[in-house]
Write a protein that holds these residues in place. Structure first.
Motif, PDB file in Angstrom:
ATOM      1  N   LYS A  69       0.831  -1.206   0.000  1.00 20.12           N
ATOM      2  CA  LYS A  69       0.000   0.000   0.000  1.00 20.12           C
ATOM      3  C   LYS A  69       0.870   1.264   0.000  1.00 20.12           C
ATOM      4  N   VAL A  70       1.911   1.277   0.840  1.00 24.32           N
ATOM      5  CA  VAL A  70       2.722   2.497   1.010  1.00 24.32           C
ATOM      6  C   VAL A  70       3.800   2.608  -0.075  1.00 24.32           C
ATOM      7  N   PRO A  72       3.987   0.843  -3.479  1.00 26.62           N
ATOM      8  CA  PRO A  72       3.382  -0.128  -4.399  1.00 26.62           C
ATOM      9  C   PRO A  72       4.294  -0.574  -5.548  1.00 26.62           C
ATOM     10  N   LEU A  74       4.616  -0.721  -8.906  1.00 27.41           N
ATOM     11  CA  LEU A  74       4.059  -0.055 -10.085  1.00 27.41           C
ATOM     12  C   LEU A  74       4.997  -0.248 -11.279  1.00 27.41           C
ATOM     13  N   LEU A  91      12.030   1.023  -2.422  1.00 28.87           N
ATOM     14  CA  LEU A  91      11.232   1.829  -1.491  1.00 28.87           C
ATOM     15  C   LEU A  91      10.863   1.011  -0.253  1.00 28.87           C
TER      16      LEU A  91
END
Lengths: 137, 137, 137
Positions: A69-70, A72, A74, A91
């Motif tokens: 969620k924090v 993602p 992508l 990340l």
């Protein structure tokens, strides 16, 4: 003063996985002969984390979902212009922290009742290394 | 080489609260007799954090609100299937970090002008422990 | 046991910037004469971070964008009632971590192939200090 260094090798079955490495760290602390000091437990990769949390299957699943969620997974990170596909793993490594220091007292990890050491793999299915370095007396 | 270990016990009035523990850490560093080295300051719980920030009431409120935004107190964490209700506290512990290492030079915390040490309580109103372990000469 | 302390001063051109400080830390480790031990690398400010990641321009831009997404530069932090405008920098400091410990083996940083040390500046364009403290034998 004593120092002692060892390495843990992990190879997860899943791309993203949380592994409890407490007993492996405890074994290294025992081998070190250090009775009072600290141990650094650090991922040797930038797509992995080391952190302290709870050995409970539900929370481990919550942690994986929170990571997503924090930070993602992508397709469009700039890092992917290099051909890599693991921008999110960089990340997540920061979100969960890259390394920890744990205290050693009377030759044991000086932990509270629920503390356990985890390796967070964010780009797995290959050999990754963790360094454990013990310093003390 | 010297080592010195002590424990701080906290019991917050609120479920979530940020406490400045700098003077307590300074007292332990003074007792240790270490003039040059490092101190590990680490929560002994997985629902708490130790971090460095600013002693300013506004930013402490901002930190609490940010914690809630990034790691919200929701009812449906999988961890809650165990009967627990503190899933968010486990996430907040990671977001704010579980422990810090602070430098000691000339027998004092070698800090910049605004650095202060905080305990972040995410599941309080009960006794919690913090370990402070000092290593150095 | 040896201890050695030095300070790195940075002054970024941009308000928010990520600087690779690996070679400066390596120089301090070399000067320390420590062959086996640990180095603490810690920001002396509460609006900056120290972290380990990858020297790749794309990921550094991704990190800056992620920092902005998770800890946005908004006008209405309570901290701004003091006249400050850097509330987001306090949050970003926590998100990316305030300090790291790096292992030293055979007089060198005991790193994996991609690990590099970065300073994350979240409120720059002025002199900021980083402490590097080396402990070991």
């Amino acid at each position: 003063m004593k120092t002692y260094t060892d390495y843990i090798v992990v190879n997860t079955k899943k791309e993203k996985e949380i592994l409890n490495i407490t007993s492996q760290v405890e074994d290294i602390v025992a081998k070190s002969g250090v009775k009072d000091g600290m141990a650094l437990v650090s991922a040797m990769h930038i797509t992995a984390s080391i952190f302290v949390n709870d050995e409970e299957p539900g929370i481990k699943q919550d942690l994986l979902e929170w990571a997503e969620k924090v930070a993602p997974d992508l397709p469009d990170y700039r890092h992917h212009q290099t051909g890599e596909t693991n921008g999110d793993a960089h990340l997540k490594s920061l979100l969960f922290n890259h390394e920890i220091i744990v205290p050693i007292t009377e030759a044991r990890l000086d932990f509270g009742p629920w503390q356990q050491i985890f390796y967070g793999e964010w780009d797995g299915r290959r050999n990754k290394r963790i360094i454990v370095k013990v310093l003390g007396v």
